[in-house]
Motif scaffolding. Structure first.
Motif, PDB file in Angstrom:
ATOM      1  N   GLN A 137       0.824  -1.201   0.000  1.00 41.28           N
ATOM      2  CA  GLN A 137       0.000   0.000   0.000  1.00 41.28           C
ATOM      3  C   GLN A 137       0.863   1.259   0.000  1.00 41.28           C
ATOM      4  O   GLN A 137       0.597   2.227  -0.726  1.00 41.28           O
ATOM      5  CB  GLN A 137      -0.923   0.000   1.223  1.00 41.28           C
ATOM      6  CG  GLN A 137      -1.950   1.115   1.201  1.00 41.28           C
ATOM      7  CD  GLN A 137      -2.860   1.047  -0.013  1.00 41.28           C
ATOM      8  OE1 GLN A 137      -3.276  -0.029  -0.425  1.00 41.28           O
ATOM      9  NE2 GLN A 137      -3.150   2.194  -0.607  1.00 41.28           N
ATOM     10  N   LEU A 140       2.468   1.512  -3.552  1.00 40.83           N
ATOM     11  CA  LEU A 140       1.528   1.938  -4.590  1.00 40.83           C
ATOM     12  C   LEU A 140       1.141   3.403  -4.440  1.00 40.83           C
ATOM     13  O   LEU A 140       0.930   4.101  -5.431  1.00 40.83           O
ATOM     14  CB  LEU A 140       0.272   1.056  -4.546  1.00 40.83           C
ATOM     15  CG  LEU A 140       0.452  -0.402  -4.976  1.00 40.83           C
ATOM     16  CD1 LEU A 140      -0.829  -1.194  -4.733  1.00 40.83           C
ATOM     17  CD2 LEU A 140       0.838  -0.477  -6.449  1.00 40.83           C
ATOM     18  N   LEU A 143       3.777   5.593  -6.145  1.00 43.33           N
ATOM     19  CA  LEU A 143       4.114   5.385  -7.546  1.00 43.33           C
ATOM     20  C   LEU A 143       3.636   6.551  -8.393  1.00 43.33           C
ATOM     21  O   LEU A 143       2.591   7.152  -8.096  1.00 43.33           O
ATOM     22  CB  LEU A 143       3.455   4.093  -8.064  1.00 43.33           C
ATOM     23  CG  LEU A 143       4.058   2.763  -7.612  1.00 43.33           C
ATOM     24  CD1 LEU A 143       3.212   1.606  -8.132  1.00 43.33           C
ATOM     25  CD2 LEU A 143       5.497   2.607  -8.108  1.00 43.33           C
ATOM     26  N   GLU A 145       1.747   8.488 -11.356  1.00 46.46           N
ATOM     27  CA  GLU A 145       0.419   8.202 -11.913  1.00 46.46           C
ATOM     28  C   GLU A 145       0.513   7.415 -13.221  1.00 46.46           C
ATOM     29  O   GLU A 145      -0.332   6.559 -13.497  1.00 46.46           O
ATOM     30  CB  GLU A 145      -0.334   9.506 -12.146  1.00 46.46           C
ATOM     31  CG  GLU A 145      -1.770   9.290 -12.604  1.00 46.46           C
ATOM     32  CD  GLU A 145      -2.498  10.599 -12.816  1.00 46.46           C
ATOM     33  OE1 GLU A 145      -3.616  10.559 -13.369  1.00 46.46           O
ATOM     34  OE2 GLU A 145      -1.950  11.658 -12.435  1.00 46.46           O
ATOM     35  N   SER A 148       0.908   3.795 -12.354  1.00 49.96           N
ATOM     36  CA  SER A 148      -0.346   3.266 -11.805  1.00 49.96           C
ATOM     37  C   SER A 148      -1.328   2.941 -12.918  1.00 49.96           C
ATOM     38  O   SER A 148      -2.020   1.917 -12.876  1.00 49.96           O
ATOM     39  CB  SER A 148      -0.959   4.279 -10.836  1.00 49.96           C
ATOM     40  OG  SER A 148      -0.092   4.518  -9.752  1.00 49.96           O
ATOM     41  N   ARG A 149      -1.410   3.821 -13.922  1.00 51.42           N
ATOM     42  CA  ARG A 149      -2.297   3.554 -15.066  1.00 51.42           C
ATOM     43  C   ARG A 149      -1.801   2.345 -15.850  1.00 51.42           C
ATOM     44  O   ARG A 149      -2.602   1.548 -16.348  1.00 51.42           O
ATOM     45  CB  ARG A 149      -2.375   4.773 -15.975  1.00 51.42           C
ATOM     46  CG  ARG A 149      -3.159   5.927 -15.396  1.00 51.42           C
ATOM     47  CD  ARG A 149      -3.601   6.890 -16.494  1.00 51.42           C
ATOM     48  NE  ARG A 149      -2.475   7.382 -17.261  1.00 51.42           N
ATOM     49  CZ  ARG A 149      -1.811   8.501 -16.993  1.00 51.42           C
ATOM     50  NH1 ARG A 149      -2.174   9.241 -15.940  1.00 51.42           N
ATOM     51  NH2 ARG A 149      -0.799   8.887 -17.732  1.00 51.42           N
ATOM     52  N   LEU A 151      -0.339  -0.280 -14.683  1.00 46.25           N
ATOM     53  CA  LEU A 151      -0.627  -1.512 -13.957  1.00 46.25           C
ATOM     54  C   LEU A 151      -2.023  -2.049 -14.280  1.00 46.25           C
ATOM     55  O   LEU A 151      -2.262  -3.249 -14.174  1.00 46.25           O
ATOM     56  CB  LEU A 151      -0.496  -1.275 -12.445  1.00 46.25           C
ATOM     57  CG  LEU A 151       0.920  -1.009 -11.923  1.00 46.25           C
ATOM     58  CD1 LEU A 151       0.886  -0.715 -10.432  1.00 46.25           C
ATOM     59  CD2 LEU A 151       1.829  -2.203 -12.218  1.00 46.25           C
ATOM     60  N   SER A 152      -2.923  -1.161 -14.680  1.00 47.25           N
ATOM     61  CA  SER A 152      -4.280  -1.600 -15.028  1.00 47.25           C
ATOM     62  C   SER A 152      -4.315  -2.412 -16.318  1.00 47.25           C
ATOM     63  O   SER A 152      -5.327  -3.048 -16.637  1.00 47.25           O
ATOM     64  CB  SER A 152      -5.211  -0.390 -15.161  1.00 47.25           C
ATOM     65  OG  SER A 152      -4.816   0.423 -16.258  1.00 47.25           O
TER      66      SER A 152
END
Length: 224
Positions: A137, A140, A143, A145, A148-149, A151-152
């Motif tokens: 947590q 993440l 990280l 942005e 993070s995008r 990782l989706s």
């Protein structure tokens, strides 16, 4: 009795027991909340939630065991369904084990390799899950942005990788699978309620039928 047959017989006994145990454990928290603490949303809400979930994932109860059995065998199915993350973790691991070993899916050896791949992925998943619980947590949250995008896109990338491995072996079946999935997606969009499970159900079984037809035709051509 062959060693493999004895192995499957023992696996079936253990698998059935662990699946029933998993079923009991899954229902234990809501039963405790209902019977001990008195929290209950009511039968109507429970049925509405069940119907909603079945409408989304009901097709997987039929398509996934049939689709994955040639890759992972009986033991792999027991392990995969009990541990979860079958599509995005277990199957890619099983396919990688098959590719690395050189055995073919649908054979006893291939099923064992797929089972080993799933077993390794479960242990790796447990280790990384523990790490993520304690530190994930915080990591993440810090990280960028853009990452993070990114990782989706992991799950779509895994789907694409697994599809490509099998499509290369049968390009016609791969093209057919993509076509039927695209067509069914458009059809479902115009159906009231958009029952997305129909896409999976039709695509899986139609592709199986098409691949079987291609295989029979190939065998007939060799015998001619």
């Amino acid at each position: 009795m062959k060693v493999y047959d004895k192995y499957i017989k023992d696996i079936t006994k253990i698998g059935r027991f662990t699946m029933l145990l998993g079923l009991v454990v899954s229902f234990l928290p809501p039963l405790v909340m209902t019977l001990v603490f008195g929290f209950n949303p009511g039968l109507g809400a429970i049925l509405a939630g069940a119907i909603s979930q079945i409408s989304v994932s009901g097709a997987f109860y039929f398509s996934e065991p049939i689709s994955y059995f040639p890759i992972v065998g009986r033991a792999g199915l027991y392990m995969g369904f009990l541990s979860g993350n079958l599509v995005n973790m277990r199957i890619p691991a099983a396919v990688s084990a098959l590719e690395g070993s050189g055995y073919k899916s649908g054979t006893d050896e291939g099923a064992i390799m797929g089972t080993i791949g799933i077993g390794v992925s479960i242990w790796v998943g447990i280790i990384f899950l523990l790490l993520s619980v304690f530190a994930g947590q915080t990591l993440l949250a810090n990280l960028p942005e853009s990452i993070s995008r990114m990782l989706s896109l992991i799950i779509p990338a895994l789907f694409g990788g697994v599809f490509a491995q099998f499509a290369l072996k049968s390009p016609k079946s791969g093209i057919f699978a993509l076509t039927i999935a695209f067509v069914m997606t458009k059809i479902v969009d115009i159906i009231p309620g958009k029952p997305s499970f129909i896409v999976t159900l039709v695509s899986v079984f139609a592709t199986i039928a098409f691949a079987k037809r291609q295989l029979i035709r190939k065998i007939d051509n060799k015998e001619a």
